[in-house]
Each structure stands twice: as C-alpha cells, then as structure tokens.
Write a protein that holds these residues in place. Structure first.
Motif, PDB file in Angstrom:
ATOM      1  N   ALA A  18       0.919  -1.027  -0.060  1.00  0.00           N
ATOM      2  CA  ALA A  18      -0.043   0.020  -0.002  1.00  0.00           C
ATOM      3  C   ALA A  18       0.890   1.194   0.121  1.00  0.00           C
ATOM      4  O   ALA A  18       0.757   2.387  -0.462  1.00  0.00           O
ATOM      5  N   ALA A  19       1.908   1.321   0.925  1.00  0.00           N
ATOM      6  CA  ALA A  19       2.668   2.493   0.781  1.00  0.00           C
ATOM      7  C   ALA A  19       3.380   2.664  -0.656  1.00  0.00           C
ATOM      8  O   ALA A  19       3.768   3.795  -0.958  1.00  0.00           O
ATOM      9  N   LEU A  22       1.056   4.214  -2.779  1.00  0.00           N
ATOM     10  CA  LEU A  22       0.555   5.595  -2.446  1.00  0.00           C
ATOM     11  C   LEU A  22       1.742   6.494  -3.124  1.00  0.00           C
ATOM     12  O   LEU A  22       1.675   7.639  -3.381  1.00  0.00           O
ATOM     13  N   ASN A  25       1.769   7.117  -6.442  1.00  0.00           N
ATOM     14  CA  ASN A  25       0.475   8.029  -7.040  1.00  0.00           C
ATOM     15  C   ASN A  25       0.808   9.750  -6.205  1.00  0.00           C
ATOM     16  O   ASN A  25      -0.018  10.318  -6.375  1.00  0.00           O
ATOM     17  N   TYR A  27       1.318  10.502  -2.952  1.00  0.00           N
ATOM     18  CA  TYR A  27       0.886  10.677  -1.592  1.00  0.00           C
ATOM     19  C   TYR A  27       1.931  10.377  -0.598  1.00  0.00           C
ATOM     20  O   TYR A  27       2.074   9.164  -0.009  1.00  0.00           O
ATOM     21  N   TYR A  28       3.043  11.148  -0.675  1.00  0.00           N
ATOM     22  CA  TYR A  28       4.066  10.769   0.260  1.00  0.00           C
ATOM     23  C   TYR A  28       3.915  10.882   1.650  1.00  0.00           C
ATOM     24  O   TYR A  28       4.580  10.017   2.472  1.00  0.00           O
ATOM     25  N   TYR A  30       0.964  10.054   3.425  1.00  0.00           N
ATOM     26  CA  TYR A  30       0.308   8.859   3.648  1.00  0.00           C
ATOM     27  C   TYR A  30       1.230   7.392   3.600  1.00  0.00           C
ATOM     28  O   TYR A  30       1.120   6.728   4.200  1.00  0.00           O
ATOM     29  N   ALA A  31       2.143   7.480   2.593  1.00  0.00           N
ATOM     30  CA  ALA A  31       3.179   6.523   2.388  1.00  0.00           C
ATOM     31  C   ALA A  31       3.983   6.170   3.457  1.00  0.00           C
ATOM     32  O   ALA A  31       4.216   5.234   4.170  1.00  0.00           O
TER      33      ALA A  31
END
Length: 46
Positions: A18-19, A22, A25, A27-28, A30-31
């Motif tokens: 998931a990281a 992210l 995409n 989304y640093y 959240y990763a």
C-alpha cells in the motif's frame, strides 16, 4: 509457522504494498505513515 506470525507477515506485506502504491501516486505523507505502521508491525516478528 504459527498463525500469529503469518498474520503479522501479511500485515507488514500489505502495508509495504500500500505504501508503494501511495508513493507512485504522489501521496508521500500517507506512504510514510504506512511505512511507520509496517515497521511497528514488524517488531512483532522478532
């Protein structure tokens, strides 16, 4: 291999995948949170 260890391995694996998704995409933040959660879960594997 005990079931508890398998479940922690699965948790760490899911967090890493998931990281990675992210990060790809953009989304640093959240990763980073997911990497921290995966690191915390990996403590239970030792």
């Amino acid at each position: 291999m005990p079931l508890a260890r398998i479940s922690w391995l699965a948790t760490v694996g899911i967090c890493l995948v998931a990281a990675l998704l992210l990060l790809l995409n953009g989304y640093y933040g959240y990763a980073g949170v997911l990497l921290a959660v995966g690191a915390a879960a990996s403590v239970n594997l030792v």
